[in-house]
Write a protein that holds these residues in place. Sequence first.
Motif, PDB file in Angstrom:
ATOM      1  N   UNK A 270       0.857  -1.179   0.000  1.00 37.45           N
ATOM      2  CA  UNK A 270       0.000   0.000   0.000  1.00 37.45           C
ATOM      3  C   UNK A 270       0.893   1.230   0.000  1.00 37.45           C
ATOM      4  N   UNK A 271       0.754   2.075  -1.028  1.00 35.65           N
ATOM      5  CA  UNK A 271       1.596   3.255  -1.033  1.00 35.65           C
ATOM      6  C   UNK A 271       1.889   3.794  -2.407  1.00 35.65           C
ATOM      7  N   UNK A 272       2.891   4.674  -2.514  1.00 31.49           N
ATOM      8  CA  UNK A 272       3.258   5.241  -3.812  1.00 31.49           C
ATOM      9  C   UNK A 272       3.772   4.156  -4.759  1.00 31.49           C
ATOM     10  N   UNK A 273       3.183   4.003  -5.935  1.00 32.60           N
ATOM     11  CA  UNK A 273       3.584   2.926  -6.843  1.00 32.60           C
ATOM     12  C   UNK A 273       5.064   2.961  -7.216  1.00 32.60           C
ATOM     13  N   UNK A 274       5.638   4.173  -7.359  1.00 30.17           N
ATOM     14  CA  UNK A 274       7.047   4.238  -7.748  1.00 30.17           C
ATOM     15  C   UNK A 274       7.951   3.697  -6.656  1.00 30.17           C
ATOM     16  N   UNK A 275       7.595   3.945  -5.394  1.00 29.55           N
ATOM     17  CA  UNK A 275       8.392   3.409  -4.280  1.00 29.55           C
ATOM     18  C   UNK A 275       8.263   1.892  -4.229  1.00 29.55           C
ATOM     19  N   UNK A 279      11.324  -1.373  -5.127  1.00 27.64           N
ATOM     20  CA  UNK A 279      11.781  -2.456  -4.264  1.00 27.64           C
ATOM     21  C   UNK A 279      11.102  -3.787  -4.569  1.00 27.64           C
ATOM     22  N   UNK A 280      10.430  -3.859  -5.699  1.00 29.31           N
ATOM     23  CA  UNK A 280       9.849  -5.125  -6.133  1.00 29.31           C
ATOM     24  C   UNK A 280       8.663  -5.570  -5.311  1.00 29.31           C
ATOM     25  N   UNK A 281       7.921  -4.626  -4.738  1.00 31.26           N
ATOM     26  CA  UNK A 281       6.748  -4.949  -3.928  1.00 31.26           C
ATOM     27  C   UNK A 281       5.494  -4.800  -4.783  1.00 31.26           C
ATOM     28  N   UNK A 282       4.670  -5.831  -4.805  1.00 30.83           N
ATOM     29  CA  UNK A 282       3.434  -5.766  -5.580  1.00 30.83           C
ATOM     30  C   UNK A 282       2.529  -4.677  -5.042  1.00 30.83           C
ATOM     31  N   UNK A 283       2.017  -3.834  -5.906  1.00 30.46           N
ATOM     32  CA  UNK A 283       1.145  -2.733  -5.506  1.00 30.46           C
ATOM     33  C   UNK A 283      -0.294  -3.233  -5.375  1.00 30.46           C
ATOM     34  N   UNK A 284      -0.786  -3.267  -4.160  1.00 31.40           N
ATOM     35  CA  UNK A 284      -2.164  -3.678  -3.894  1.00 31.40           C
ATOM     36  C   UNK A 284      -3.094  -2.477  -3.895  1.00 31.40           C
ATOM     37  N   UNK A 285      -2.591  -1.361  -3.378  1.00 28.24           N
ATOM     38  CA  UNK A 285      -3.359  -0.117  -3.361  1.00 28.24           C
ATOM     39  C   UNK A 285      -2.414   1.040  -3.631  1.00 28.24           C
ATOM     40  N   UNK A 286      -2.637   1.748  -4.713  1.00 25.42           N
ATOM     41  CA  UNK A 286      -1.793   2.895  -5.055  1.00 25.42           C
ATOM     42  C   UNK A 286      -2.306   4.133  -4.337  1.00 25.42           C
ATOM     43  N   UNK A 397       9.659   6.932   4.083  1.00 25.55           N
ATOM     44  CA  UNK A 397       9.629   6.035   2.937  1.00 25.55           C
ATOM     45  C   UNK A 397      10.433   4.778   3.252  1.00 25.55           C
ATOM     46  N   UNK A 398      10.465   3.860   2.288  1.00 23.14           N
ATOM     47  CA  UNK A 398      11.194   2.609   2.475  1.00 23.14           C
ATOM     48  C   UNK A 398      12.667   2.771   2.105  1.00 23.14           C
ATOM     49  N   UNK A 399      13.495   2.082   2.857  1.00 24.67           N
ATOM     50  CA  UNK A 399      14.911   1.974   2.497  1.00 24.67           C
ATOM     51  C   UNK A 399      15.144   0.724   1.660  1.00 24.67           C
ATOM     52  N   UNK A 400      14.322  -0.290   1.904  1.00 24.84           N
ATOM     53  CA  UNK A 400      14.393  -1.536   1.139  1.00 24.84           C
ATOM     54  C   UNK A 400      13.096  -2.293   1.370  1.00 24.84           C
ATOM     55  N   UNK A 401      12.984  -3.469   0.778  1.00 27.07           N
ATOM     56  CA  UNK A 401      11.807  -4.308   0.988  1.00 27.07           C
ATOM     57  C   UNK A 401      11.965  -5.208   2.205  1.00 27.07           C
ATOM     58  N   UNK A 402      13.061  -5.061   2.934  1.00 22.92           N
ATOM     59  CA  UNK A 402      13.334  -5.878   4.119  1.00 22.92           C
ATOM     60  C   UNK A 402      12.796  -5.165   5.357  1.00 22.92           C
TER      61      UNK A 402
END
Length: 536
Positions: A270-275, A279-286, A397-402
Amino acid sequence: MNSAGQFDYIIIGGGSAGCVLANRLSERPDRKVLLLEAGGNDDYIWVKIPVGYLYCIGNPRTDWGFRTEAEKGLNGRSIAYPRGKILGGCSSINGMIYMRGQASDYDRWRQLGNTGWGWDDVLPYFLKSEDHYMAENDSLHGRGGELRVDKQRLRWDVLDSFRDACEQAGIPKVDDFNRGNNEGCSYFQVNQKNGFRWNMARGFLKPVRSRPNLEVVTRAQATRLIIRDKRATGVEFSRDGQAFVAECRNEVLLSAGAVNSPQLMMLSGLGPPDVLSEFGIECILANDAIGKNLQDHLQLRTIFRISNAKTLNQRASNLFGKISIAMEYALMRSGPMSMAPSQLGAFVKSEQSLETPDLEYHVQPLSLDKFGDPLHDFPAITASVCNLRPHSRGQVSLRSADWRDAPVIAPNYLSTEADRHTAVRAIRITRNILQQPAMAKYRPDEYLPGSNCQSHDDLIEAAGNIGTTIFHPVGTLKMGDDDAAVVDNRLKVNGVEGLRVVDASVMPMITSGNTNAPTVMIAEKASDMIIQDDKS
């Protein structure tokens, strides 16, 4: 993936808001509640003793240990960004100051489209929580609630003189900052009882923790919200190196705070699609608004050397002084070990044309170069002043997908001309207070930023050098009815069923004061809304 069971409500985060939710939602014995806290229990001795904030902030046992990115407005500095990692959250490590803010703060929330959040709407929830020492003959304070509010148990002559100086500078003496307009100078009210810190875990969680329908799991870090068909159905979390999943029948309640709540939402898609795509996270809600709108109070720590008075700098400078301080606390629960980080406060207008004060002072009978450093070897006071209604907006924001990686925190301090102007005015107003007759006997000598800083540009640079957070981040999952909103006025996440946010991240605009009491109020009001919706 290990099963942690199925629950009616799952609360993510055992901080101030999470403790309130756990208490209120578990009142119904037919509702099963799970509270997840990434930190440990609040049984650490330095949580209980007020001066223990010195040993909790920056301690990995109790603090996430976050830092900001290098901030242009702070002349390229990165600063520590303490966040509680323990039951009670920030109420276990904060300055214990009880401050509602101003009536106009909440009326402004309502004017922004948040029906039900005006001052008259939220005041009953402040009253509901309070067990206030002034309540017996005061209809604006509550009695018998879980949140103890007390007066401080010590005084300093130099702070009394500072208060007199404020009065001479046109800042009136008041007895209570919590009546709707906090203009004036007074001693702060504190969340303490009998000289001990009164955190939200002690007030709200401890009395109900034995309820059979309430399960509290500590050292359990949420790693991902489970969302199926645009509905939150549970949460995955890590504990002792193992992965668990908890399923939810009714609602998942995100109460991890203004930093961790948006981080978890983004990790969950859930979040900004570009972010998310970075990090390779599937966008469930943009939603580009998730993590944006970060607001914080930047404090400018002005320090003045003084003469003819004792401050904590001298009293704690030798073994005998430290022993006397310890004995005073052991015998009477008073003295420096019982004191909040800031004892005296003042709310001031940076411009007389303003309707309500936009500056808050936290005044201390001590000084140091930065938090965690030793006290100076000379007598001094610190008069920190912060802009209560900053125009600058930052982001998380995210630093990574971890999930193990700390998020990116960029407050964007002093990024607007208006905020820089207010900073200059704040320093000049502070100097004016110290020049009043009441302070003359102490012969105050400006140590920071230094009397050589006089021009507008010099003072802006000085503000960047001495500015630091006063630990009030809010707004990263804004409540509202516009495109920049993440939750509606019932704190439900737009676009996802069964998911609410209940913490300081929902504030559309920061309150004009310390933010713990408003966070408790938000959780009290949210609890009522959740229970109402459960009955419908």
